[in-house]
Design an enzyme around this catalytic site. Structure first.
Site, PDB file in Angstrom:
ATOM      1  N   SER A  47      12.071  41.385  32.641  1.00  0.00           N
ATOM      2  CA  SER A  47      11.338  41.185  33.884  1.00  0.00           C
ATOM      3  C   SER A  47      12.005  41.931  35.033  1.00  0.00           C
ATOM      4  O   SER A  47      13.213  42.167  35.025  1.00  0.00           O
ATOM      5  CB  SER A  47      11.242  39.697  34.203  1.00  0.00           C
ATOM      6  N   CYS A  87       9.899  21.548  38.885  1.00  0.00           N
ATOM      7  CA  CYS A  87       9.239  20.850  37.779  1.00  0.00           C
ATOM      8  C   CYS A  87       8.673  21.889  36.819  1.00  0.00           C
ATOM      9  O   CYS A  87       8.371  23.004  37.222  1.00  0.00           O
ATOM     10  CB  CYS A  87       8.095  20.000  38.303  1.00  0.00           C
ATOM     11  N   CYS A 133      20.359  33.921  26.863  1.00  0.00           N
ATOM     12  CA  CYS A 133      21.096  33.965  28.131  1.00  0.00           C
ATOM     13  C   CYS A 133      22.182  32.914  28.212  1.00  0.00           C
ATOM     14  O   CYS A 133      22.106  32.006  29.006  1.00  0.00           O
ATOM     15  CB  CYS A 133      20.180  33.878  29.327  1.00  0.00           C
ATOM     16  N   HIS A 166      22.488  36.220  38.236  1.00  0.00           N
ATOM     17  CA  HIS A 166      22.343  34.934  38.913  1.00  0.00           C
ATOM     18  C   HIS A 166      22.842  34.999  40.338  1.00  0.00           C
ATOM     19  O   HIS A 166      22.706  34.058  41.092  1.00  0.00           O
ATOM     20  CB  HIS A 166      23.092  33.856  38.130  1.00  0.00           C
TER      21      HIS A 166
HETATM   22  N1  GLN Z   1      12.402  38.762  28.910  1.00  0.00           N
HETATM   23  C1  GLN Z   1      12.634  37.655  29.777  1.00  0.00           C
HETATM   24  C2  GLN Z   1      12.907  38.157  31.188  1.00  0.00           C
HETATM   25  O1  GLN Z   1      13.414  39.224  31.316  1.00  0.00           O
HETATM   26  C3  GLN Z   1      13.796  36.817  29.311  1.00  0.00           C
HETATM   27  C4  GLN Z   1      13.981  35.597  30.134  1.00  0.00           C
HETATM   28  C5  GLN Z   1      15.074  34.667  29.644  1.00  0.00           C
HETATM   29  O2  GLN Z   1      15.946  35.037  28.938  1.00  0.00           O
HETATM   30  N2  GLN Z   1      15.032  33.429  30.037  1.00  0.00           N
HETATM   31  O3  GLN Z   1      12.625  37.475  32.154  1.00  0.00           O
HETATM   32 ZN    ZN Z   2      18.017  35.451  29.706  1.00  0.00          ZN
END
Ligand code: GLN
Ligand code: ZN
Length: 765
Positions: free
Chosen positions: A441, A524, A651, A702
């Site tokens: 993303s 939520c 992640c 993050h």
């Molecule tokens: N492909 C998703 C993104 O890039 C992966 C999201 C995730 O790992 N939670 O947002």
């Molecule tokens: Zn991730």
């Protein structure tokens, strides 16, 4: 027999709490308005539970942000940095600063850490302890809410304040100083618990609930010793209080002997997650005068209770210890399910009549009591319902069922082992060493959100909407080409959520209108509901990815969510083993993978960020979990040719003990988080040599901070000391959805430049 509840959802039926908190944070309302909304939610919850006929109703289960943070305030566990900021000490603002950070004028104090509550998707604020941690009653929340409930409820004897027990509370926190163990704080914390319990007693309370979910874990000797100590003290010094000690999310058979050293009035066990423990617990309880609370209504899922099976457990318990000592309840707090199924208007009746949200669940306890008292009609009706939909074509699909279990060895195995595939892929792709890519993303800007809103409100036609999304895709491709990334992505602009996108398209899964569940603070989620056999209705992502590929000469990654993650972030049907459901999703995703491959896509990423959180709480159950979850992943990914490259993404960075299983997924490339822990993860890799390609995240997404080229280069250098250079990929930690474009562009530029430098400096011919 006593009917009780461990906790009720606190977000309000229309997510009033979310709105109120967010309005308060943006200064649209003041604290009095906020408190009024809190009062109203509590009042509604208590009255509903009173109407349902519960004998014991929870109090202090409400929270403006998180109940673990509430405990920290109650016990005065407040890191000093928050006490320094210029706000009133016992004010809600202190509480929210701990939860969300405090940025004002010269102040810039970070929020406290947040992590997952056991194996749920709820996140709590991690308490912080220092070596000389003092505990003392700091907040009056519990005492005030008690008074409030005493005013509102007809019978004050029914009120049962809820607290996280001292051992679990310590367990959930973390040490801020080196050289001490949090469990050593037990002697400081127990006296405060005793003081709290005495105060509650003076306010007229008879029952309190102490949650000790630590009991379901593999406890260390130290934890066991601390547990015995704490409850010996509490039971002796609070002997006039009826203490209900609860455990949930798994069984406590292994730890039951801990309870022989002291006496509490009642013990609550989770019979949904572990019904086998009943026998053992009964023989233990039988010898004492203890009450046993049977957690038989599923507080983690949304299906109606199977009365027949519950009644058997209740009757058995009555036989052992007599009706007076039996309690019935949901297995855990109802925090994890939506509030009221009656707000759903569009669910097919064959499915809806089997569903039960929090409100329905507390009434189920009533039914169970009536059945025990002799009302067999209720039992009959329920059995009829359980049988009734067995033929529903909404739920059942013969073809899917047949395929589900016909998984051959070949279906879960790539044609050739990795080293052969790797060679073929290298020849075909001709990527440089240290290839760069992103996780999928890109920033979801205001424009995109408003575009989506307009489409939802039908202010835009599908065609117009798609046209606009395509513009975003073209733009993100240009940007990636400019940044000189090697493997590109399409940006995921057409998706609001990585699970919802697929669950909306797959047959057998539905989205609710109002099925909200708290994830953390005011956040939520609305988990999809898997209600039937799952199949694919046609391509889900192919058009978007092919469009994106047509706009660049570089490689474009196809982007999918993996079967385990779709399963983990949904409510799952309970009429078949979970692995059947996993394989059904996996078959559907496999079809999508093959369709992408057929359309010329050469690299396909199947994200599995939830694989780890599905891990059972007890180690002894890990193997069987990995057996089906890894099989599901492999089923979804193994149908492709050798020279199609499968990526996966996770992640998190705690791979200790599970690296072998991850390797068993046999993805050609795995990308994961490591940058925050400065490549801590790689320690695990030095013990177990991971065979395939790997992208240890070098950019912590993050944080808004821009990471420098030098920092990234250093991380790459570290990685290349442990991993074979030809296996290393360079990428961020996770998707870039929540970041701003400016940060992303700068950080990614530094990333590609660091990779370039690494190609010169770290590669010796
Ligand atoms: N492909 C998703 C993104 O890039 C992966 C999201 C995730 O790992 N939670 O947002
Ligand atoms: Zn991730």
């Amino acid at each position: 027999m006593l009917k009780h509840n461990l906790g009720y959802p606190r977000i309000g039926i229309r997510r009033e709490l979310k709105k109120a908190c967010e309005d308060y944070w943006s200064n649209k309302i003041d604290s009095n308005n906020l408190f009024e909304i809190g009062n109203k939610i509590r009042e509604d919850n208590w009255k509903e539970q009173e109407r349902s006929g519960l004998d014991l109703i929870p109090c202090n289960d409400f929270s403006f942000y998180d109940h673990v943070l509430d405990m920290s305030l109650l016990l005065g566990v407040i890191p000093e940095s928050y006490l320094d900021i210029p706000i009133i000490k016992d004010h809600i603002d202190l509480y929210f600063s701990m939860a969300r950070g405090f940025q004002k004028n010269k102040w810039d104090i970070k929020a406290m850490e947040m992590t997952k509550w056991f194996n749920t998707n709820y996140h709590y604020i991690v308490p912080e302890f220092n070596k000389n941690q003092k505990f003392s009653i700091f907040s009056n929340k519990i005492f005030d809410e008690l008074k409030e409930s005493q005013k509102l409820l007809k019978s004050v004897r029914k009120i049962k304040p809820v607290l996280i027990g001292p051992v679990s509370y310590l367990f959930l926190g973390k040490e801020k100083d080196p050289y001490f163990q949090k469990m050593d704080l037990i002697e400081n914390i127990v006296p405060v618990y005793i003081e709290i319990i005495h105060k509650l007693k003076n306010q007229g309370v008879n029952w309190i609930q102490l949650d000790e979910p630590i009991l379901v874990l593999d406890m260390s000797e130290k934890e066991k010793e601390v547990f015995r100590y704490a409850y010996k003290e509490i039971s002796i010094l609070c002997s006039e209080m009826n203490i209900l000690l609860t455990s949930y999310f798994d069984g406590i058979s292994e730890n039951i002997s801990l309870l022989s050293d002291f006496f509490v009035k009642a013990l609550h066990i989770d019979l949904v997650e572990d019904s086998n423990q009943l026998e053992k617990i009964l023989s233990f309880v039988k010898e004492s005068e203890m009450f046993l609370s049977l957690g038989i209504i599923n507080g983690r899922n949304i299906w109606k209770n199977n009365y027949n099976s519950s009644i058997k457990k209740i009757e058995k318990t009555i036989k052992y210890i007599g009706e007076n000592r039996v309690m019935i309840a949901p297995n855990c707090s109802l925090l994890h399910v939506p509030i009221d199924v009656e707000y759903e208007n569009f669910i097919h009746k064959d499915v809806k009549n089997k569903m039960s949200f929090a409100k329905q669940k507390i009434y189920e306890l009533n039914d169970l009591e009536k059945i025990i008292e002799g009302n067999r009609d209720l039992l009959f009706e329920n059995s009829h319902l359980m049988e009734k939909n067995k033929g529903s074509s909404i739920i059942h699909d013969k073809k899917v069922k047949e395929r589900t279990m016909k998984i051959s060895e070949n279906d879960i195995k790539r044609e050739n082992p990795f080293y052969i595939r790797q060679k073929k892929q290298q020849e075909k792709f001709r990527l440089p060493l240290f290839p760069t890519t992103t996780i999928g993303s890109f920033p979801q800007t205001k424009e995109i959100r408003s575009l989506r809103n307009k489409y939802r409100k039908k202010e835009l036609s599908k065609k117009e909407y798609h046209q606009k999304i395509k513009c975003f895709i073209v733009d993100v491709i240009k940007k990636q080409e400019f940044l000189n990334l090697d493997v590109l992505v399409h940006g995921e602009f057409e998706r609001t959520d990585m699970v919802e996108y697929f669950s909306d398209k797959l047959k057998g899964i539905l989205s609710t209108e109002n099925g909200w569940v708290q994830s953390y603070g005011s956040r939520c989620v609305k988990p999809p509901i898997i209600y039937g056999d799952i199949s694919r209705n046609g391509d889900m992502t192919v058009d978007w990815i092919c469009f994106a590929q047509s706009k660049t000469k570089k490689l474009m990654k196809g982007m999918l969510t993996g079967p385990v993650t779709i399963l983990q972030w949904s409510f799952v049907r309970d009429d078949q083993p979970i692995f059947h459901t996993a394989y059904q999703i996996a078959w559907s995703m496999r079809e999508e993978v093959l369709s992408l491959e057929k359309s010329g896509i050469k690299i396909i990423q199947i994200d599995e960020p939830a694989l780890r959180e599905g891990l059972p709480l007890k180690k002894k159950n890990w193997k069987s979990y990995f057996d089906w979850s890894i099989k599901a992943f492999r089923l979804s990914s193994s149908g492709v040719k050798d020279d199609t490259q499968i990526h996966t993404h996770m992640c998190y960075s705690e791979f200790n003990n599970i690296l072998e299983y991850i390797a068993d997924m046999d993805a050609d490339v795995i990308t994961m988080e490591t940058s925050r822990s400065k490549m801590e993860l790689l320690k695990a890799f030095s013990k177990f040599s991971y065979p395939n390609e790997i992208g240890p995240g070098v950019y912590d997404i993050h944080s808004p901070r821009i990471i420098t080229k030098e920092e990234i280069f250093d991380l790459i250098k570290k990685a290349s000391k442990i991993l074979p250079i030809r296996n290393i990929w360079i990428n961020p930690d996770c998707g870039l959805k929540t970041r701003k474009w400016k940060e992303v562009l700068e950080s990614l530029k530094n990333m590609t430049e660091a990779a370039k430098k690494a190609r010169v400096k770290l590669i010796t011919k």
